[in-house]
Scaffold this active site. Structure first.
Site, PDB file in Angstrom:
ATOM      1  N   GLY A   1      45.469  43.927  18.751  1.00 44.00           N
ATOM      2  CA  GLY A   1      44.993  42.691  19.441  1.00 44.00           C
ATOM      3  C   GLY A   1      44.748  42.786  20.872  1.00 44.00           C
ATOM      4  O   GLY A   1      45.048  41.691  21.482  1.00 44.00           O
TER       5      GLY A   1
ATOM      6  N   VAL B   1      52.303  36.138  26.967  1.00 47.74           N
ATOM      7  CA  VAL B   1      53.385  35.048  27.507  1.00 47.74           C
ATOM      8  C   VAL B   1      53.896  34.158  26.702  1.00 47.74           C
ATOM      9  O   VAL B   1      54.903  33.403  26.913  1.00 47.74           O
ATOM     10  CB  VAL B   1      52.776  34.671  28.787  1.00 47.74           C
ATOM     11  CG1 VAL B   1      52.654  35.657  29.915  1.00 47.74           C
ATOM     12  CG2 VAL B   1      51.673  33.592  28.656  1.00 47.74           C
TER      13      VAL B   1
ATOM     14  N   HIS C   1      54.130  40.887  30.954  1.00 51.24           N
ATOM     15  CA  HIS C   1      53.195  39.998  31.947  1.00 51.24           C
ATOM     16  C   HIS C   1      54.114  38.829  31.998  1.00 51.24           C
ATOM     17  O   HIS C   1      53.498  37.578  32.212  1.00 51.24           O
ATOM     18  CB  HIS C   1      51.806  39.783  31.306  1.00 51.24           C
ATOM     19  CG  HIS C   1      50.872  40.738  31.450  1.00 51.24           C
ATOM     20  ND1 HIS C   1      49.831  40.864  30.714  1.00 51.24           N
ATOM     21  CD2 HIS C   1      50.960  42.006  32.199  1.00 51.24           C
ATOM     22  CE1 HIS C   1      49.037  42.153  31.131  1.00 51.24           C
ATOM     23  NE2 HIS C   1      50.019  42.796  31.787  1.00 51.24           N
TER      24      HIS C   1
HETATM   25  C1  BV8 Z   1      48.760  45.916  38.474  1.00 51.24           C
HETATM   26  C2  BV8 Z   1      49.746  36.998  32.237  1.00 51.24           C
HETATM   27  C3  BV8 Z   1      49.666  47.632  39.862  1.00 51.24           C
HETATM   28  C4  BV8 Z   1      49.154  35.710  32.851  1.00 51.24           C
HETATM   29  C5  BV8 Z   1      47.948  38.691  32.405  1.00 51.24           C
HETATM   30  C6  BV8 Z   1      40.043  47.781  38.950  1.00 51.24           C
HETATM   31  C7  BV8 Z   1      40.389  48.693  37.964  1.00 51.24           C
HETATM   32  C8  BV8 Z   1      41.476  48.882  37.119  1.00 51.24           C
HETATM   33  C9  BV8 Z   1      42.334  47.984  37.241  1.00 51.24           C
HETATM   34  C10 BV8 Z   1      42.300  46.963  38.252  1.00 51.24           C
HETATM   35  C11 BV8 Z   1      41.226  47.069  38.992  1.00 51.24           C
HETATM   36  N1  BV8 Z   1      41.286  45.823  39.765  1.00 51.24           N
HETATM   37  C12 BV8 Z   1      42.554  45.362  39.575  1.00 51.24           C
HETATM   38  C13 BV8 Z   1      43.057  46.158  38.710  1.00 51.24           C
HETATM   39  C14 BV8 Z   1      44.393  45.716  38.199  1.00 51.24           C
HETATM   40  C15 BV8 Z   1      44.265  44.590  37.266  1.00 51.24           C
HETATM   41  C16 BV8 Z   1      43.490  44.563  36.188  1.00 51.24           C
HETATM   42  O1  BV8 Z   1      43.418  45.434  35.233  1.00 51.24           O
HETATM   43  N2  BV8 Z   1      42.182  44.081  36.443  1.00 51.24           N
HETATM   44  C17 BV8 Z   1      41.230  44.064  35.391  1.00 51.24           C
HETATM   45  C18 BV8 Z   1      40.743  42.674  34.743  1.00 51.24           C
HETATM   46  C19 BV8 Z   1      40.247  45.043  35.767  1.00 51.24           C
HETATM   47  N3  BV8 Z   1      45.761  44.641  36.814  1.00 51.24           N
HETATM   48  C20 BV8 Z   1      46.664  44.032  37.557  1.00 51.24           C
HETATM   49  O2  BV8 Z   1      46.659  43.304  38.317  1.00 51.24           O
HETATM   50  C21 BV8 Z   1      47.973  44.223  36.870  1.00 51.24           C
HETATM   51  N4  BV8 Z   1      49.056  44.684  37.949  1.00 51.24           N
HETATM   52  O3  BV8 Z   1      47.945  46.610  38.033  1.00 51.24           O
HETATM   53  O4  BV8 Z   1      49.887  46.069  39.311  1.00 51.24           O
HETATM   54  C22 BV8 Z   1      50.517  48.556  38.962  1.00 51.24           C
HETATM   55  C23 BV8 Z   1      49.813  49.154  38.323  1.00 51.24           C
HETATM   56  C24 BV8 Z   1      50.795  50.260  37.346  1.00 51.24           C
HETATM   57  C25 BV8 Z   1      52.036  49.975  37.514  1.00 51.24           C
HETATM   58  C26 BV8 Z   1      52.812  49.230  38.539  1.00 51.24           C
HETATM   59  C27 BV8 Z   1      51.818  48.335  38.966  1.00 51.24           C
HETATM   60  C28 BV8 Z   1      48.808  42.753  36.279  1.00 51.24           C
HETATM   61  C29 BV8 Z   1      47.978  42.358  35.289  1.00 51.24           C
HETATM   62  C30 BV8 Z   1      48.584  41.264  34.379  1.00 51.24           C
HETATM   63  C31 BV8 Z   1      47.590  39.990  34.498  1.00 51.24           C
HETATM   64  N5  BV8 Z   1      48.026  39.019  34.013  1.00 51.24           N
HETATM   65  N6  BV8 Z   1      48.638  37.598  31.837  1.00 51.24           N
HETATM   66  C32 BV8 Z   1      48.607  34.910  31.709  1.00 51.24           C
HETATM   67  O5  BV8 Z   1      48.743  35.221  30.588  1.00 51.24           O
HETATM   68  O6  BV8 Z   1      48.164  33.843  32.297  1.00 51.24           O
HETATM   69  S1  BV8 Z   1      46.574  39.613  31.790  1.00 51.24           S
HETATM   70  C33 BV8 Z   1      46.082  38.778  30.443  1.00 51.24           C
HETATM   71  O7  BV8 Z   1      44.962  39.289  29.914  1.00 51.24           O
HETATM   72  C34 BV8 Z   1      47.106  38.342  29.223  1.00 51.24           C
HETATM   73  O8  BV8 Z   1      48.328  38.992  29.656  1.00 51.24           O
HETATM   74  C35 BV8 Z   1      46.216  39.218  28.346  1.00 51.24           C
HETATM   75  O9  BV8 Z   1      47.177  39.535  26.917  1.00 51.24           O
HETATM   76  C36 BV8 Z   1      45.802  40.285  28.798  1.00 51.24           C
HETATM   77  C37 BV8 Z   1      44.633  41.302  28.372  1.00 51.24           C
HETATM   78  O10 BV8 Z   1      44.096  40.822  27.474  1.00 51.24           O
HETATM   79  P1  BV8 Z   1      44.361  41.064  25.958  1.00 51.24           P
HETATM   80  O11 BV8 Z   1      45.640  40.687  25.503  1.00 51.24           O
HETATM   81  O12 BV8 Z   1      43.698  42.296  25.567  1.00 51.24           O
HETATM   82  O13 BV8 Z   1      43.420  39.691  25.304  1.00 51.24           O
HETATM   83  P2  BV8 Z   1      41.726  39.632  25.235  1.00 51.24           P
HETATM   84  O14 BV8 Z   1      41.339  38.304  25.035  1.00 51.24           O
HETATM   85  O15 BV8 Z   1      41.348  40.358  26.278  1.00 51.24           O
HETATM   86  O16 BV8 Z   1      41.309  40.377  23.988  1.00 51.24           O
HETATM   87  C38 BV8 Z   1      41.975  40.053  22.589  1.00 51.24           C
HETATM   88  C39 BV8 Z   1      41.532  41.111  21.825  1.00 51.24           C
HETATM   89  O17 BV8 Z   1      42.117  40.894  20.314  1.00 51.24           O
HETATM   90  C40 BV8 Z   1      40.178  41.400  21.548  1.00 51.24           C
HETATM   91  O18 BV8 Z   1      39.858  42.801  21.642  1.00 51.24           O
HETATM   92  C41 BV8 Z   1      39.674  40.801  20.155  1.00 51.24           C
HETATM   93  O19 BV8 Z   1      38.585  41.458  19.395  1.00 51.24           O
HETATM   94  C42 BV8 Z   1      40.926  40.743  19.355  1.00 51.24           C
HETATM   95  N7  BV8 Z   1      41.288  39.918  18.414  1.00 51.24           N
HETATM   96  C43 BV8 Z   1      40.901  38.577  18.293  1.00 51.24           C
HETATM   97  N8  BV8 Z   1      41.342  38.013  17.234  1.00 51.24           N
HETATM   98  C44 BV8 Z   1      42.009  38.940  16.593  1.00 51.24           C
HETATM   99  C45 BV8 Z   1      42.073  40.127  17.386  1.00 51.24           C
HETATM  100  N9  BV8 Z   1      42.572  41.198  16.796  1.00 51.24           N
HETATM  101  C46 BV8 Z   1      43.165  41.180  15.780  1.00 51.24           C
HETATM  102  N10 BV8 Z   1      43.412  40.089  14.932  1.00 51.24           N
HETATM  103  C47 BV8 Z   1      42.815  39.169  15.384  1.00 51.24           C
HETATM  104  N11 BV8 Z   1      43.005  37.747  14.511  1.00 51.24           N
END
Ligand code: BV8
Length: 224
Positions: free
Chosen positions: A171, A89, A105
């Site tokens: 990432g 975001v 998002h």
């Molecule tokens: C939806 C905005 C329906 C707000 C965010 C059970 C099973 C499956 C799915 C679900 C479930 N129960 C609920 C769900 C759905 C749910 C979901 O997925 N839940 C998960 C937690 C189980 N999803 C939703 O509700 C979504 N909506 O599904 O609607 C639908 C479906 C299909 C089509 C239409 C409708 C909405 C989800 C949105 C949530 N909002 N953000 C805010 O930012 O505050 S999510 C939030 O997490 C951010 O957007 C973030 O980007 C996102 C994902 O995290 P990552 O970006 O991957 O970041 P993370 O820290 O996890 O990882 C960082 C990575 O970088 C690591 O791997 C690390 O190793 C690496 N890294 C670190 N440093 C470096 C690096 N890589 C390279 N270089 C570096 N230097």
């Protein structure tokens, strides 16, 4: 060649924007359900508004890193054949020069009015309940997609994934749906897939190729 790049919090980590799930993740001290769901907002709007005010203010103190710049350079050569779909975001892709960015998002620098549905560029706090510039109601919320809400512009994203020759995830921990499913949708229609991430993820085996390291190092090399 059509390319889709999905970025996550890891691409902004080297700019000093905390990721979500690494040890210094954003969620520390805050349960996800408390600050990134509509229910959490309804239960404690001031806490949630302050959580986003803090992140919005922090954006002014950080800069795009070499990974963002590499993707902006890639757009210079690929033009409309490149689409960056970001889960982030922040505005670092845009500040690095990318113009073809799909914020699935939402964006910290945008506010959404719960009364009239209008959206506005927004750089200051929302926790002091400013009036909506369109309808005057003090019902502005961060224009981000919370858990349980529908991601933005999914039809455009799906179209791009259908047409992609190459899908790259950079990432992202592949923990959040539907973004985590993009690699499968791209591969199903024949795209090659590449993961660039600091460490392996639960999806690494689903990619044709995985390069592990910092995005700021690996992305400029890959773009060259
Ligand atoms: C939806 C905005 C329906 C707000 C965010 C059970 C099973 C499956 C799915 C679900 C479930 N129960 C609920 C769900 C759905 C749910 C979901 O997925 N839940 C998960 C937690 C189980 N999803 C939703 O509700 C979504 N909506 O599904 O609607 C639908 C479906 C299909 C089509 C239409 C409708 C909405 C989800 C949105 C949530 N909002 N953000 C805010 O930012 O505050 S999510 C939030 O997490 C951010 O957007 C973030 O980007 C996102 C994902 O995290 P990552 O970006 O991957 O970041 P993370 O820290 O996890 O990882 C960082 C990575 O970088 C690591 O791997 C690390 O190793 C690496 N890294 C670190 N440093 C470096 C690096 N890589 C390279 N270089 C570096 N230097």
């Amino acid at each position: 060649m059509k390319v889709v790049v999905l970025t996550g919090a890891g691409i902004s980590a080297e700019s000093g924007v905390p990721t979500f799930r690494d040890s210094d993740g954003l969620w520390e001290g805050h349960d996800v359900m408390e600050v990134a769901t509509p229910e959490g907002f309804a239960a404690n709007p001031v806490l949630v508004q302050r959580f986003y005010d803090l992140r919005r203010a922090h954006l002014a103190k950080v800069e795009p890193n070499a990974a963002h710049v590499a993707l902006a350079r890639l757009e210079e050569s690929l033009g409309d054949d490149l689409l960056v779909i970001t889960q982030n975001v922040d505005d670092l892709h845009e500040r690095a020069g990318s113009t073809r960015v799909l914020h699935m998002h939402g964006e910290l620098l945008s506010a959404l009015c719960l009364s009239c549905g209008a959206r506005f560029p927004w750089e200051t706090d929302l926790s002091d309940s400013p009036p909506c510039p369109a309808c005057g109601e003090s019902t502005l919320r961060p224009d981000v997609v919370w858990f349980g809400e529908i991601p933005y512009r999914m039809d455009e994203a799906l179209q791009a994934l259908q047409e992609a020759d190459l899908f790259v995830a950079v990432g992202t921990s592949a923990q959040v749906q539907p973004a985590a499913a993009f690699v499968h949708w791209a591969a199903e229609q024949g795209a090659r897939t590449l993961e660039i991430n600091l460490a392996g993820t639960i999806s690494t085996d689903d990619f044709d190729e995985s390069r592990q390291g910092r995005a700021g190092d690996l992305l400029p090399q890959w773009v060259e």
